[in-house]
Motif scaffolding. Structure first.
Motif, PDB file in Angstrom:
ATOM      1  N   LEU A 292      -6.016 -10.118  -7.083  1.00 40.33           N
ATOM      2  CA  LEU A 292      -6.155  -9.248  -7.653  1.00 40.33           C
ATOM      3  C   LEU A 292      -4.642  -7.843  -6.859  1.00 40.33           C
ATOM      4  N   SER A 293      -4.317  -7.020  -7.169  1.00 41.13           N
ATOM      5  CA  SER A 293      -3.194  -6.428  -6.562  1.00 41.13           C
ATOM      6  C   SER A 293      -2.846  -5.265  -7.277  1.00 41.13           C
ATOM      7  N   GLY A 294      -2.765  -4.343  -6.441  1.00 42.78           N
ATOM      8  CA  GLY A 294      -2.222  -3.029  -7.140  1.00 42.78           C
ATOM      9  C   GLY A 294      -3.126  -1.848  -7.343  1.00 42.78           C
ATOM     10  N   ASP A 295      -4.151  -2.373  -6.572  1.00 42.34           N
ATOM     11  CA  ASP A 295      -5.457  -1.581  -7.482  1.00 42.34           C
ATOM     12  C   ASP A 295      -5.465   0.153  -6.506  1.00 42.34           C
ATOM     13  N   HIS A 296      -5.908   0.934  -7.448  1.00 41.95           N
ATOM     14  CA  HIS A 296      -5.091   2.499  -8.058  1.00 41.95           C
ATOM     15  C   HIS A 296      -6.993   2.810  -8.415  1.00 41.95           C
TER      16      HIS A 296
END
Length: 281
Positions: free
Chosen positions: A87-91
């Motif tokens: 996972l990346s770029g969690d917001h």
């Protein structure tokens, strides 16, 4: 067992589950059983009811789900994305200027070099009275859905990122999403103002309802049965409150939708059941 009879998972297979778990720590044994048997690539939970520092991350990692994006608080609400894939770029988005931990999103590295931003929502239930003038909770729900209209399925298209939106949206939009359309027209979750606003939000964001793309709108399908019903299975007074939507480009890859109805009958269950979308890229 004959090896030829074993179903082998395609290298391009991908699955995502949404499940309002109604306390992740209380129902961790059920979650573990589900992950060991169904083995989705991504699990999105709502109503985790758990602050971030108390989330059972170690238990998930032990099960092979090493990538986690959470947004929680003590005792109420809370959402989490748990993944076997990076996972990346969690917001985390705040809606209605109230930070009550109802949304988290992250980009998952799916098979076939696909990138998919997964949005996980827990929409306010809205209280008991469908009148915002006397029930602020209902007004909050309507305002929350209104703000969600700005979320567009094609937002990441230029960067090659598809979109999936899942969660307990607390609205059953179709007549066949409830056990009795006529009797629930004035009950929160199926009132016209809610269902019309949800459909408008879906259309504004160009979202595709994957469950209803796979299961005909004429067929009744439920994902929630009240704790108040002792014989929930026999009475079958359910509602489809849990949803999986996507950007249009993912629809051709959808292979099936599974609603795990039997989970409502497990020991100490959530009142919602897991819903899983399977893709083959």
């Amino acid at each position: 067992m004959n090896p030829a009879c074993i179903t082998r998972r395609s290298d391009l297979a991908f699955s995502v589950t949404t499940w309002n778990i109604n306390s992740v720590r209380l129902r961790m044994p059920l979650v573990q059983h589900f992950l060991e048997t169904v083995q989705p690539d991504v699990l999105c939970l709502q109503e985790t009811k758990c602050p971030n520092d108390a989330f059972p991350s170690a238990a998930f990692r032990k099960l092979g789900y090493e990538h986690i994006a959470i947004h929680g608080q003590k005792g109420y609400h809370g959402v989490a994305i748990i993944s076997r894939l990076p996972l990346s770029g969690d917001h985390r988005q705040t809606y209605c200027e109230i930070d009550d931990t109802r949304n988290v999103s992250a980009v998952v590295e799916a098979p076939g070099s696909r990138k998919i931003r997964v949005h996980n929502f827990y929409v306010p239930a809205g209280g008991d009275e469908p009148d915002r003038t006397i029930n602020p909770k209902f007004g909050h729900k309507l305002d929350f859905i209104e703000e969600m209209k700005s979320l567009h399925a094609e937002a990441g298209k230029a960067e090659g990122i598809s979109s999936i939106l899942v969660g307990d949206l607390n609205i059953a939009p179709l007549e066949t999403d409830v056990w009795s359309h006529k009797q629930l027209l004035k009950v929160v979750s199926h009132t016209p103002v809610e269902t019309e606003n949800l459909v408008a939000m879906q259309q504004a964001g160009a979202w595709v309802d994957l469950i209803r793309s796979h299961i005909p709108p004429e067929e009744k399908i439920f994902t929630w049965w009240s704790y108040r019903a002792r014989e929930w299975d026999t009475a079958d007074r359910g509602r489809r409150l849990d949803h999986i939507w996507s950007s249009a480009d993912l629809l051709p890859s959808l292979s099936r939708i599974d609603v795990l109805r039997e989970a409502r009958g497990w020991e100490r269950p959530s009142d919602h059941v897991p819903v899983t979308a399977h893709f083959d890229f």
